[in-house]
Design a protein around this motif. Sequence first.
Motif, short mmCIF file in Angstrom:
data_model
loop_
_atom_site.label_atom_id
_atom_site.label_comp_id
_atom_site.label_asym_id
_atom_site.label_seq_id
_atom_site.Cartn_x
_atom_site.Cartn_y
_atom_site.Cartn_z
N THR A 111 54.88 41.31 8.66
CA THR A 111 56.07 42.04 8.23
C THR A 111 56.75 42.69 9.42
O THR A 111 57.99 42.66 9.56
CB THR A 111 55.71 43.11 7.19
OG1 THR A 111 55.09 42.48 6.07
CG2 THR A 111 56.92 43.87 6.72
N THR A 112 55.96 43.29 10.30
CA THR A 112 56.51 43.93 11.49
C THR A 112 57.21 42.92 12.40
O THR A 112 58.31 43.17 12.89
CB THR A 112 55.40 44.66 12.26
OG1 THR A 112 54.74 45.56 11.38
CG2 THR A 112 55.95 45.40 13.45
N ILE A 144 64.32 33.49 8.32
CA ILE A 144 63.54 34.71 8.60
C ILE A 144 63.68 35.70 7.45
O ILE A 144 62.70 36.34 7.05
CB ILE A 144 63.98 35.33 9.94
CG1 ILE A 144 63.50 34.45 11.10
CG2 ILE A 144 63.42 36.73 10.10
CD1 ILE A 144 63.99 34.91 12.45
N ALA A 145 64.88 35.82 6.89
CA ALA A 145 65.09 36.74 5.77
C ALA A 145 64.28 36.32 4.56
O ALA A 145 63.66 37.15 3.88
CB ALA A 145 66.57 36.81 5.42
N ALA A 146 64.26 35.02 4.26
CA ALA A 146 63.48 34.53 3.13
C ALA A 146 61.99 34.76 3.36
O ALA A 146 61.26 35.17 2.43
CB ALA A 146 63.77 33.05 2.90
N CYS A 147 61.50 34.52 4.57
CA CYS A 147 60.08 34.76 4.89
C CYS A 147 59.74 36.24 4.79
O CYS A 147 58.67 36.61 4.31
CB CYS A 147 59.76 34.22 6.28
SG CYS A 147 59.80 32.44 6.40
N LEU A 148 60.65 37.09 5.24
CA LEU A 148 60.43 38.53 5.18
C LEU A 148 60.33 39.02 3.74
O LEU A 148 59.44 39.81 3.40
CB LEU A 148 61.55 39.26 5.92
CG LEU A 148 61.43 40.77 6.08
CD1 LEU A 148 60.18 41.13 6.87
CD2 LEU A 148 62.65 41.33 6.78
N VAL A 149 61.20 38.54 2.89
CA VAL A 149 61.13 38.91 1.47
C VAL A 149 59.82 38.43 0.87
O VAL A 149 59.16 39.16 0.12
CB VAL A 149 62.35 38.34 0.72
CG1 VAL A 149 62.17 38.45 -0.79
CG2 VAL A 149 63.62 39.03 1.15
N THR A 150 59.41 37.21 1.19
CA THR A 150 58.17 36.66 0.65
C THR A 150 56.96 37.47 1.10
O THR A 150 56.08 37.81 0.29
CB THR A 150 58.00 35.19 1.10
OG1 THR A 150 59.16 34.46 0.69
CG2 THR A 150 56.76 34.57 0.49
N LEU A 183 62.23 40.50 14.39
CA LEU A 183 63.04 39.30 14.64
C LEU A 183 64.36 39.36 13.87
O LEU A 183 65.41 38.99 14.40
CB LEU A 183 62.27 38.04 14.25
CG LEU A 183 61.15 37.61 15.19
CD1 LEU A 183 60.36 36.44 14.58
CD2 LEU A 183 61.72 37.20 16.53
N PHE A 184 64.30 39.83 12.64
CA PHE A 184 65.50 39.91 11.81
C PHE A 184 66.53 40.86 12.41
O PHE A 184 67.70 40.53 12.53
CB PHE A 184 65.12 40.36 10.39
CG PHE A 184 66.28 40.39 9.45
CD1 PHE A 184 66.71 39.24 8.83
CD2 PHE A 184 66.93 41.57 9.18
CE1 PHE A 184 67.79 39.26 7.95
CE2 PHE A 184 68.00 41.62 8.30
CZ PHE A 184 68.43 40.45 7.69
N VAL A 185 66.08 42.04 12.82
CA VAL A 185 67.01 43.02 13.40
C VAL A 185 67.55 42.52 14.74
O VAL A 185 68.75 42.62 15.04
CB VAL A 185 66.32 44.39 13.54
CG1 VAL A 185 67.16 45.35 14.35
CG2 VAL A 185 66.02 44.97 12.18
N GLY A 186 66.69 41.98 15.58
CA GLY A 186 67.13 41.46 16.87
C GLY A 186 68.12 40.32 16.73
O GLY A 186 69.15 40.27 17.44
N LEU A 187 67.84 39.41 15.82
CA LEU A 187 68.74 38.28 15.60
C LEU A 187 70.06 38.74 14.98
O LEU A 187 71.12 38.18 15.27
CB LEU A 187 68.06 37.24 14.70
CG LEU A 187 68.68 35.85 14.66
CD1 LEU A 187 68.81 35.27 16.06
CD2 LEU A 187 67.84 34.93 13.81
#
Length: 127
Positions: A53-54, A12-18, A59-63
Amino acid sequence: MFTFLLVVQAIIAACLVTVILMQRSEGGGLGVGGSPSGFMSARGAADFLTRSTTVLATLFVGLSIVLAIIASVKHAPTDIDTSLVKQAPATSPVPQAPASGDPLSGAAQQVGGGAEGAANGAVPLAQ
């Protein structure tokens, strides 16, 4: 389970950066500057990259919160290990003050060697 969620977190972090890097720069980072019409327009709000992005950020914060809870419960110590506690000595030797009355000069003479220390070239301590 923890390892699986950690791998999902990394993906998820890699997808978010992309997704963030794919967005078009409109100048004025963090909403400073730029035209106000493009900031909250219907086309800007409905953009796929903005929505993704949202979703990814949520998902990133919840996870992250879930992983923190799992880590605190899973790795919580059940008892305290006292095997490495240093034992204090029963008695500690304290130098006694001489009977002459001044405890500091007596301690200085013990450390510096007194008058015989000055005779062999050592610098005498102030008295």
